[in-house]
Design an enzyme around this catalytic site. Structure first.
Site, PDB file in Angstrom:
ATOM      1  N   PHE A  59      31.899  39.794  13.740  1.00 30.05           N
ATOM      2  CA  PHE A  59      32.158  38.390  14.082  1.00 30.05           C
ATOM      3  C   PHE A  59      33.021  37.724  13.014  1.00 30.05           C
ATOM      4  O   PHE A  59      33.812  36.813  13.329  1.00 30.05           O
ATOM      5  CB  PHE A  59      30.818  37.636  14.227  1.00 30.05           C
ATOM      6  CG  PHE A  59      30.977  36.227  14.699  1.00 30.05           C
ATOM      7  CD1 PHE A  59      31.176  35.942  16.041  1.00 30.05           C
ATOM      8  CD2 PHE A  59      30.942  35.171  13.798  1.00 30.05           C
ATOM      9  CE1 PHE A  59      31.339  34.634  16.474  1.00 30.05           C
ATOM     10  CE2 PHE A  59      31.101  33.859  14.222  1.00 30.05           C
ATOM     11  CZ  PHE A  59      31.299  33.591  15.567  1.00 30.05           C
ATOM     12  N   ILE A  84      27.675  47.828  18.412  1.00 30.42           N
ATOM     13  CA  ILE A  84      26.884  48.734  19.251  1.00 30.42           C
ATOM     14  C   ILE A  84      25.953  47.901  20.130  1.00 30.42           C
ATOM     15  O   ILE A  84      25.269  46.984  19.642  1.00 30.42           O
ATOM     16  CB  ILE A  84      26.112  49.730  18.373  1.00 30.42           C
ATOM     17  CG1 ILE A  84      27.124  50.597  17.609  1.00 30.42           C
ATOM     18  CG2 ILE A  84      25.188  50.603  19.233  1.00 30.42           C
ATOM     19  CD1 ILE A  84      26.536  51.590  16.663  1.00 30.42           C
ATOM     20  N   THR A  88      20.150  42.822  24.010  1.00 32.18           N
ATOM     21  CA  THR A  88      20.367  41.406  24.334  1.00 32.18           C
ATOM     22  C   THR A  88      21.854  41.161  24.591  1.00 32.18           C
ATOM     23  O   THR A  88      22.687  42.030  24.281  1.00 32.18           O
ATOM     24  CB  THR A  88      19.948  40.510  23.139  1.00 32.18           C
ATOM     25  OG1 THR A  88      20.887  40.723  22.074  1.00 32.18           O
ATOM     26  CG2 THR A  88      18.546  40.845  22.659  1.00 32.18           C
ATOM     27  N   HIS A  90      23.854  39.631  22.940  1.00 33.79           N
ATOM     28  CA  HIS A  90      24.577  39.417  21.696  1.00 33.79           C
ATOM     29  C   HIS A  90      25.852  40.264  21.626  1.00 33.79           C
ATOM     30  O   HIS A  90      26.906  39.808  21.169  1.00 33.79           O
ATOM     31  CB  HIS A  90      23.639  39.775  20.523  1.00 33.79           C
ATOM     32  CG  HIS A  90      24.145  39.349  19.201  1.00 33.79           C
ATOM     33  ND1 HIS A  90      24.918  40.161  18.401  1.00 33.79           N
ATOM     34  CD2 HIS A  90      24.017  38.188  18.514  1.00 33.79           C
ATOM     35  CE1 HIS A  90      25.219  39.518  17.299  1.00 33.79           C
ATOM     36  NE2 HIS A  90      24.693  38.329  17.339  1.00 33.79           N
ATOM     37  N   PHE A 115      43.757  46.354  16.061  1.00 37.70           N
ATOM     38  CA  PHE A 115      42.384  46.135  16.530  1.00 37.70           C
ATOM     39  C   PHE A 115      41.612  47.454  16.437  1.00 37.70           C
ATOM     40  O   PHE A 115      41.575  48.236  17.379  1.00 37.70           O
ATOM     41  CB  PHE A 115      42.437  45.634  17.975  1.00 37.70           C
ATOM     42  CG  PHE A 115      41.104  45.249  18.546  1.00 37.70           C
ATOM     43  CD1 PHE A 115      40.468  44.086  18.139  1.00 37.70           C
ATOM     44  CD2 PHE A 115      40.482  46.047  19.496  1.00 37.70           C
ATOM     45  CE1 PHE A 115      39.239  43.725  18.678  1.00 37.70           C
ATOM     46  CE2 PHE A 115      39.259  45.689  20.037  1.00 37.70           C
ATOM     47  CZ  PHE A 115      38.633  44.531  19.619  1.00 37.70           C
ATOM     48  N   ARG A 129      33.984  58.836  17.917  1.00 35.83           N
ATOM     49  CA  ARG A 129      35.303  58.207  17.772  1.00 35.83           C
ATOM     50  C   ARG A 129      35.770  58.088  16.323  1.00 35.83           C
ATOM     51  O   ARG A 129      36.801  57.472  16.053  1.00 35.83           O
ATOM     52  CB  ARG A 129      35.281  56.831  18.463  1.00 35.83           C
ATOM     53  CG  ARG A 129      35.307  56.979  19.973  1.00 35.83           C
ATOM     54  CD  ARG A 129      34.770  55.795  20.733  1.00 35.83           C
ATOM     55  NE  ARG A 129      34.856  56.021  22.179  1.00 35.83           N
ATOM     56  CZ  ARG A 129      34.030  56.808  22.878  1.00 35.83           C
ATOM     57  NH1 ARG A 129      33.042  57.456  22.268  1.00 35.83           N
ATOM     58  NH2 ARG A 129      34.203  56.987  24.182  1.00 35.83           N
TER      59      ARG A 129
HETATM   60  C1  DLZ Z   1      24.029  40.381  14.308  1.00 40.00           C
HETATM   61  C2  DLZ Z   1      24.855  41.586  14.630  1.00 40.00           C
HETATM   62  C3  DLZ Z   1      24.371  42.546  15.568  1.00 40.00           C
HETATM   63  C4  DLZ Z   1      23.071  42.412  16.269  1.00 40.00           C
HETATM   64  N1  DLZ Z   1      25.071  43.650  15.826  1.00 40.00           N
HETATM   65  C5  DLZ Z   1      26.258  43.837  15.225  1.00 40.00           C
HETATM   66  C6  DLZ Z   1      27.033  45.004  15.491  1.00 40.00           C
HETATM   67  O1  DLZ Z   1      26.651  45.911  16.254  1.00 40.00           O
HETATM   68  N2  DLZ Z   1      28.226  45.134  14.868  1.00 40.00           N
HETATM   69  C7  DLZ Z   1      28.718  44.180  14.002  1.00 40.00           C
HETATM   70  O2  DLZ Z   1      29.826  44.357  13.486  1.00 40.00           O
HETATM   71  N3  DLZ Z   1      28.000  43.080  13.724  1.00 40.00           N
HETATM   72  C8  DLZ Z   1      26.795  42.886  14.302  1.00 40.00           C
HETATM   73  N4  DLZ Z   1      26.066  41.774  14.015  1.00 40.00           N
HETATM   74  C9  DLZ Z   1      26.549  40.841  12.967  1.00 40.00           C
HETATM   75  C10 DLZ Z   1      27.570  39.797  13.470  1.00 40.00           C
HETATM   76  O3  DLZ Z   1      28.859  40.379  13.633  1.00 40.00           O
HETATM   77  C11 DLZ Z   1      27.702  38.676  12.398  1.00 40.00           C
HETATM   78  O4  DLZ Z   1      27.972  39.245  11.141  1.00 40.00           O
HETATM   79  C12 DLZ Z   1      26.444  37.829  12.310  1.00 40.00           C
HETATM   80  O5  DLZ Z   1      26.119  37.284  13.548  1.00 40.00           O
HETATM   81  C13 DLZ Z   1      26.609  36.682  11.260  1.00 40.00           C
HETATM   82  O6  DLZ Z   1      27.664  35.790  11.655  1.00 40.00           O
END
Ligand code: DLZ
Length: 156
Positions: A59, A84, A88, A90, A115, A129
């Site tokens: 994110f 992954i 949920t 998310h 990307f 991958r």
């Molecule tokens: C919270 C979260 C979850 C559940 N899964 C992943 C993931 O599979 N890959 C990833 O890069 N980041 C994940 N995050 C973290 C979010 O990207 C982010 O860092 C948090 O929501 C804090 O803003």
């Protein structure tokens, strides 16, 4: 009248590259980073022209990438992350945010951002991958070099 072709290749002139790597799933993102570094070096990029920055999760990739571009020190950026699917929604939110964020940076700031973000159902798919053959970090690095070459050849 002859057609005007603009040639591109993976060996742009003296490129300065930033790589942003997400710490989430770092055992996999580290393999993507290895692949990207090998591909850059194999195409003549000097070590001193490569900067690696870590960010908490996928994110955060768009803001970290944007910050590097706004420093005006790089010809292009590689964004590396692994998202992954869990139980949920998310997954969808993070995937949409990072994809849209990186796309907007490409188009609004006019600098290429590769990307290199895996979005998989499970760890096994992600690991498949990042093997030496077909490493997605390496593929992102090659895409970036070609886009930098395109920009150099357009501007020359
Ligand atoms: C919270 C979260 C979850 C559940 N899964 C992943 C993931 O599979 N890959 C990833 O890069 N980041 C994940 N995050 C973290 C979010 O990207 C982010 O860092 C948090 O929501 C804090 O803003």
């Amino acid at each position: 009248m002859a057609i005007n072709y603009i040639e591109t290749n993976t060996r742009p002139e003296n490129p300065k590259i930033g790589i942003v790597v997400s710490r989430w799933n770092s055992s996999i993102t580290d393999k993507m980073l290895d692949g990207a570094l090998k591909a850059l070096k194999a195409n003549g990029v000097k070590e001193q022209e490569i900067t690696v920055v870590r960010c908490p999760g996928s994110f955060e990739l768009p803001l970290a990438v944007q910050s590097l571009i706004q420093s005006n020190s790089y010809d292009g950026i590689i964004a590396l992350g692994v998202i992954i699917r869990g139980g949920t929604p998310h997954f969808e939110y993070v995937c949409d945010a990072v994809t849209q964020g990186i796309l907007e940076i490409n188009l609004k700031l006019g600098k290429p951002v590769a990307f290199g973000v895996l979005t998989t159902d499970n760890v096994k798919q992600a690991l498949e991958r990042v093997e030496d053959e077909g490493n997605k970090g390496a593929e992102a690095a090659l895409a970036l070099l070609e886009m930098i070459s395109l920009q150099q050849n357009l501007n020359s």
